[in-house]
Scaffold this motif. Structure first.
Motif, PDB file in Angstrom:
ATOM      1  N   LEU A  37       0.873  -1.174   0.000  1.00  0.00           N
ATOM      2  CA  LEU A  37       0.000   0.000   0.000  1.00  0.00           C
ATOM      3  C   LEU A  37       0.912   1.227   0.000  1.00  0.00           C
ATOM      4  O   LEU A  37       1.356   1.694   1.041  1.00  0.00           O
ATOM      5  CB  LEU A  37      -0.887  -0.002   1.257  1.00  0.00           C
ATOM      6  N   ARG A  38       1.215   1.684  -1.192  1.00  0.00           N
ATOM      7  CA  ARG A  38       2.110   2.853  -1.246  1.00  0.00           C
ATOM      8  C   ARG A  38       1.452   4.032  -0.548  1.00  0.00           C
ATOM      9  O   ARG A  38       0.246   4.246  -0.723  1.00  0.00           O
ATOM     10  CB  ARG A  38       2.385   3.216  -2.699  1.00  0.00           C
ATOM     11  N   HIS A  39       2.252   4.790   0.178  1.00  0.00           N
ATOM     12  CA  HIS A  39       1.653   5.963   0.822  1.00  0.00           C
ATOM     13  C   HIS A  39       1.503   7.102  -0.185  1.00  0.00           C
ATOM     14  O   HIS A  39       0.778   8.036   0.048  1.00  0.00           O
ATOM     15  CB  HIS A  39       2.472   6.380   2.056  1.00  0.00           C
ATOM     16  N   GLU A  40       2.164   6.991  -1.308  1.00  0.00           N
ATOM     17  CA  GLU A  40       2.126   7.917  -2.463  1.00  0.00           C
ATOM     18  C   GLU A  40       2.842   9.245  -2.214  1.00  0.00           C
ATOM     19  O   GLU A  40       3.584   9.703  -3.056  1.00  0.00           O
ATOM     20  CB  GLU A  40       0.688   8.192  -2.974  1.00  0.00           C
ATOM     21  N   THR A  41       2.620   9.878  -1.086  1.00  0.00           N
ATOM     22  CA  THR A  41       3.385  11.054  -0.663  1.00  0.00           C
ATOM     23  C   THR A  41       3.102  11.258   0.821  1.00  0.00           C
ATOM     24  O   THR A  41       1.989  11.033   1.270  1.00  0.00           O
ATOM     25  CB  THR A  41       3.014  12.336  -1.423  1.00  0.00           C
ATOM     26  N   PHE A  73       6.503   8.564 -11.835  1.00  0.00           N
ATOM     27  CA  PHE A  73       5.157   8.880 -12.306  1.00  0.00           C
ATOM     28  C   PHE A  73       5.184   8.879 -13.825  1.00  0.00           C
ATOM     29  O   PHE A  73       6.101   9.425 -14.435  1.00  0.00           O
ATOM     30  CB  PHE A  73       4.727  10.273 -11.805  1.00  0.00           C
ATOM     31  N   LEU A  74       4.184   8.236 -14.444  1.00  0.00           N
ATOM     32  CA  LEU A  74       4.068   8.247 -15.904  1.00  0.00           C
ATOM     33  C   LEU A  74       2.642   8.644 -16.255  1.00  0.00           C
ATOM     34  O   LEU A  74       1.690   8.046 -15.756  1.00  0.00           O
ATOM     35  CB  LEU A  74       4.399   6.855 -16.471  1.00  0.00           C
ATOM     36  N   ARG A  75       2.488   9.650 -17.089  1.00  0.00           N
ATOM     37  CA  ARG A  75       1.141  10.180 -17.324  1.00  0.00           C
ATOM     38  C   ARG A  75       0.257   9.195 -18.095  1.00  0.00           C
ATOM     39  O   ARG A  75       0.755   8.354 -18.864  1.00  0.00           O
ATOM     40  CB  ARG A  75       1.227  11.509 -18.065  1.00  0.00           C
TER      41      ARG A  75
HETATM   42  N1  SAH Z   1      -5.596   0.100  -5.591  1.00  0.00           N
HETATM   43  C1  SAH Z   1      -4.311  -0.295  -5.050  1.00  0.00           C
HETATM   44  C2  SAH Z   1      -3.283  -0.526  -6.144  1.00  0.00           C
HETATM   45  C3  SAH Z   1      -2.955   0.729  -6.909  1.00  0.00           C
HETATM   46  S1  SAH Z   1      -1.993   0.534  -8.364  1.00  0.00           S
HETATM   47  C4  SAH Z   1      -3.874   0.722  -4.042  1.00  0.00           C
HETATM   48  O1  SAH Z   1      -4.581   1.694  -3.833  1.00  0.00           O
HETATM   49  O2  SAH Z   1      -2.833   0.546  -3.423  1.00  0.00           O
HETATM   50  C5  SAH Z   1      -0.386   0.442  -7.675  1.00  0.00           C
HETATM   51  C6  SAH Z   1       0.457   1.702  -7.721  1.00  0.00           C
HETATM   52  O3  SAH Z   1       0.638   2.160  -9.035  1.00  0.00           O
HETATM   53  C7  SAH Z   1      -0.122   2.907  -7.000  1.00  0.00           C
HETATM   54  O4  SAH Z   1       0.066   2.810  -5.633  1.00  0.00           O
HETATM   55  C8  SAH Z   1       0.641   4.062  -7.642  1.00  0.00           C
HETATM   56  O5  SAH Z   1       1.761   4.451  -6.854  1.00  0.00           O
HETATM   57  C9  SAH Z   1       1.095   3.483  -8.979  1.00  0.00           C
HETATM   58  N2  SAH Z   1       0.549   4.269 -10.087  1.00  0.00           N
HETATM   59  C10 SAH Z   1      -0.744   4.572 -10.340  1.00  0.00           C
HETATM   60  N3  SAH Z   1      -0.841   5.401 -11.392  1.00  0.00           N
HETATM   61  C11 SAH Z   1       0.412   5.645 -11.814  1.00  0.00           C
HETATM   62  C12 SAH Z   1       0.986   6.447 -12.839  1.00  0.00           C
HETATM   63  N4  SAH Z   1       0.220   7.181 -13.645  1.00  0.00           N
HETATM   64  N5  SAH Z   1       2.327   6.458 -12.970  1.00  0.00           N
HETATM   65  C13 SAH Z   1       3.099   5.709 -12.162  1.00  0.00           C
HETATM   66  N6  SAH Z   1       2.632   4.956 -11.167  1.00  0.00           N
HETATM   67  C14 SAH Z   1       1.303   4.920 -10.990  1.00  0.00           C
END
Ligand code: SAH
Length: 349
Positions: A162-166, A235-237
């Motif tokens: 579960l990535r914290h993302e930031t 991050f990739l758009r």
């Molecule tokens: N629903 C799950 C899994 C998410 S997808 C959750 O909420 O943890 C897994 C990871 O992909 C995300 O945590 C995010 O860090 C990454 N991700 C999502 N969109 C992305 C993007 N546009 N570019 C790079 N990584 C991305």
């Protein structure tokens, strides 16, 4: 020697750097500082893991999602996403095929899909564990209640990503709609840890609005949480999201951060992610050569891969066939590493 190189040497020697020094290390990154971090990170990984690289079979089992994260291609508002959900039978077949190829960890990842209730997930976990008692199962299905996490653990889940993302509140709000809260995500991570999961957190590198100070906050958060795994990619758009026109994150900065994470959390399980492999030719191997020690090839059935599109041009490297996996093994061998058939649990911290 430049300032960043001097700081890199100190970090490599195991010295604790201040927030300001970590920031300088990021801001004044040079070829020299990168090489110092890289060499030390590889050495550090070798001390714990030797030349072994752990394989995880990734099964993207649903792209239905109730959330609306601004960066993500499978966000609920993306009407263009073709939705799919694998049946339990198909997921089990993926595990069987993966087992025969040598995988001993299955990572079930997906959107937050209400169809998959605790009951259904528990039945699935029980079935996987019954057929493959020697395998670890990792879940990556977002935020759930502590009770739900407890039930899934009970049914056989071993790990949770579960990535914290930031780790910065304002930045979190820039990436997510208001109903999603950093505080809640962090609560989930601590719940998972307390319940005995091996836990993975992490962040995207170069997500819109991210500053280098935010990345220092991420590193500090990781040091505090002490996760067993850290998932980190650029991050990739994705064209059908609000961030369609934002620049991609830097692969070089991602590699630099992989080395920093390896040095700050020496024993952590650190994947060279799909996003890194997509952003950079040979990105997976480059990740290993910067301190990563895990790769997660895709085991999802070929016909759904193109639908689990988190971002543009997502790599769906074919490890589904013995050929694909052999290629990966060969690539790793070429850089002096060996892909192992093992659960690859987190070493005791
Ligand atoms: N629903 C799950 C899994 C998410 S997808 C959750 O909420 O943890 C897994 C990871 O992909 C995300 O945590 C995010 O860090 C990454 N991700 C999502 N969109 C992305 C993007 N546009 N570019 C790079 N990584 C991305």
């Amino acid at each position: 020697m430049d300032k960043a190189a001097a700081l890199a040497r100190r970090l490599a020697a195991g010295e604790a750097l201040t927030d300001g020094e970590l920031l300088t290390l990021l801001e004044q990154r040079t070829v020299e500082s990168a090489e110092i971090l890289r060499a030390a990170a590889v050495e550090t990984a070798r001390k714990t893991f030797g030349n072994r690289v752990y394989l995880r079979g990734l099964i993207e089992f649903t792209n239905y999602c109730k959330n609306d994260c601004y960066y993500c291609g499978i966000r609920r508002s993306n009407r263009k996403a073709e939705r799919y959900r694998l049946s339990p039978e198909v997921i089990l077949a993926c595990c069987d095929a993966g087992y025969d190829l040598g995988f001993r960890t299955f990572v079930l990842q997906g959107g937050e899909d209400g169809w998959w209730t605790d009951d259904k997930l528990c039945n699935l976990l029980t079935a996987i564990k019954k057929t493959h008692p020697d395998c670890a199962v990792t879940l990556s299905i977002g935020e759930r209640s502590r009770e739900s996490y407890a039930a899934l653990k009970q049914a056989g889940a071993d790990r949770y990503l579960l990535r914290h993302e930031t780790a910065n509140d304002a930045h979190y709000a820039h990436l997510h709609p208001p109903e999603l809260r950093l505080e809640h995500r962090i609560r989930c991570l601590y719940d998972l840890k307390e319940l005995g999961y091996q836990v993975g957190a992490g962040m995207m590198v170069g997500s819109p609005g991210q500053t280098l100070s935010n990345l220092v906050e991420d590193l500090r958060f990781l040091q505090e949480l002490q996760p067993h795994m850290v998932g980190m990619g650029p991050f990739l758009r994705h064209r059908d999201t609000p961030f369609a026109n934002e620049p991609d994150g830097s692969a070089d900065l991602t590699l630099y951060l992989l080395s920093m994470v390896r040095l700050l959390l020496p024993k952590v399980l650190l994947p060279a992610t799909t996003a890194l492999g997509t952003a950079l030719e040979g990105g997976r191997e480059r990740g290993i050569l910067h301190g990563a020690n895990v790769v997660m090839p895709n085991l999802s059935p070929a016909d759904v891969r193109s639908k689990y599109l988190l971002y543009h041009d997502k790599l769906a490297t074919g490890a589904e066939s013995a050929n694909g996996l052999n290629q990966l093994r060969t690539n790793l061998q070429a850089i002096g590493y060996e892909a192992v058939v093992a659960r690859g649990d987190a070493p005791t911290l």
